[in-house]
Design a protein around this motif. Structure first.
Motif, mmCIF file in Angstrom:
data_model
loop_
_atom_site.group_PDB
_atom_site.id
_atom_site.type_symbol
_atom_site.label_atom_id
_atom_site.label_comp_id
_atom_site.label_asym_id
_atom_site.label_seq_id
_atom_site.Cartn_x
_atom_site.Cartn_y
_atom_site.Cartn_z
ATOM 1 N N VAL A 1 0.822 -1.287 -0.058
ATOM 2 C CA VAL A 1 -0.151 -0.076 -0.025
ATOM 3 C C VAL A 1 0.769 1.340 0.048
ATOM 4 N N VAL A 2 1.007 1.990 -1.081
ATOM 5 C CA VAL A 2 1.870 3.144 -1.210
ATOM 6 C C VAL A 2 0.872 4.281 -0.908
ATOM 7 N N ASP A 3 1.750 5.026 0.145
ATOM 8 C CA ASP A 3 0.942 6.145 0.646
ATOM 9 C C ASP A 3 1.472 7.582 -0.108
ATOM 10 N N THR A 4 2.728 7.725 -0.343
ATOM 11 C CA THR A 4 3.242 8.933 -1.055
ATOM 12 C C THR A 4 4.372 8.559 -1.879
ATOM 13 N N TYR A 5 4.768 9.139 -3.032
ATOM 14 C CA TYR A 5 5.744 8.777 -3.878
ATOM 15 C C TYR A 5 6.124 10.271 -4.288
ATOM 16 N N VAL A 6 7.276 10.514 -3.966
ATOM 17 C CA VAL A 6 7.934 11.887 -4.272
ATOM 18 C C VAL A 6 9.212 11.725 -5.059
ATOM 19 N N ASP A 7 9.435 12.290 -6.373
ATOM 20 C CA ASP A 7 10.531 12.044 -6.947
ATOM 21 C C ASP A 7 11.128 13.430 -7.255
ATOM 22 N N GLU A 8 12.459 13.573 -6.676
ATOM 23 C CA GLU A 8 13.019 14.939 -6.989
ATOM 24 C C GLU A 8 14.100 14.534 -8.182
ATOM 25 N N ALA A 9 13.476 14.384 -9.432
ATOM 26 C CA ALA A 9 14.295 13.938 -10.507
ATOM 27 C C ALA A 9 15.065 14.988 -11.169
ATOM 28 N N SER A 10 16.223 14.675 -11.794
ATOM 29 C CA SER A 10 17.116 15.658 -12.132
ATOM 30 C C SER A 10 17.891 14.964 -13.831
ATOM 31 N N GLY A 11 18.250 15.963 -14.510
ATOM 32 C CA GLY A 11 18.901 15.783 -15.731
ATOM 33 C C GLY A 11 20.365 16.456 -16.045
ATOM 34 N N ARG A 12 21.221 15.946 -16.645
ATOM 35 C CA ARG A 12 22.078 16.452 -17.248
ATOM 36 C C ARG A 12 22.524 16.503 -18.721
ATOM 37 N N MET A 13 22.680 17.888 -19.142
ATOM 38 C CA MET A 13 23.009 17.826 -20.659
ATOM 39 C C MET A 13 24.505 17.321 -20.767
ATOM 40 N N GLY A 14 24.759 16.755 -22.091
ATOM 41 C CA GLY A 14 25.704 16.274 -22.580
ATOM 42 C C GLY A 14 26.136 16.676 -24.241
#
Length: 154
Positions: free
Chosen positions: A83-96
């Motif tokens: 049972v998932v209550d919360t899902y928080v993703d602080e995603a990031s990306g990097r250019m190349g």
């Protein structure tokens, strides 16, 4: 196969154009009616020609990858009886730079922190669910960036 649509609208208005100082602000409209303010990234085109309040294509790509991954994770967690209550993703990306010297999003890091009610998975089970989600995420299959997931339980 399903087809998806988005409408992108930009208008010059009364601003000059050939001086290349025109606004890059525009709108994305999706089939359900959602409208999102879009712009170029201030990293690419300086303010005031970029609108920092708008979502730039690079941010949208990161959010799309994160959202797709989350939706698959939630499905697999439910299948596992979690049972998932919360899902928080602080995603990031990097250019190349690619082989031709052109910029592209080279790396994406997803940092999902999930909380549960009842049984809490071990780190190994959590990692396996995220691996399964990544394997099924259509967006992840659509990019050449290296995608790394660093999952935690909150």
């Amino acid at each position: 196969m399903a087809a998806y649509e988005a409408k992108v609208v930009w208008s010059r208005g009364d601003q000059p154009f050939l001086d290349k100082r025109y606004s890059r602000a525009h709108a994305w409209t999706f089939d359900g009616g959602a409208v999102v303010a879009g712009s170029s990234s201030p990293s690419s085109v300086p303010v005031p020609m970029s609108d920092v309040a708008g979502v730039d294509p690079e941010e949208a790509m990161i959010a799309s990858l994160s959202s797709c991954h989350m939706l698959w994770f939630l499905a697999f967690a439910a299948n596992a009886g979690l049972v998932v209550d919360t899902y928080v993703d602080e995603a990031s990306g990097r250019m190349g730079k690619n082989e031709q010297g052109r910029g592209y999003i080279a790396e994406v890091t997803l940092r999902p922190c999930t909380s549960f009610t009842g049984r809490v998975p071990s780190q190994d089970e959590l990692d396996a669910l995220h691996h399964q989600a990544h394997d099924h995420c259509e967006m992840a299959h659509s990019v050449r960036a290296t995608i790394t997931t660093v999952a935690t339980i909150g």
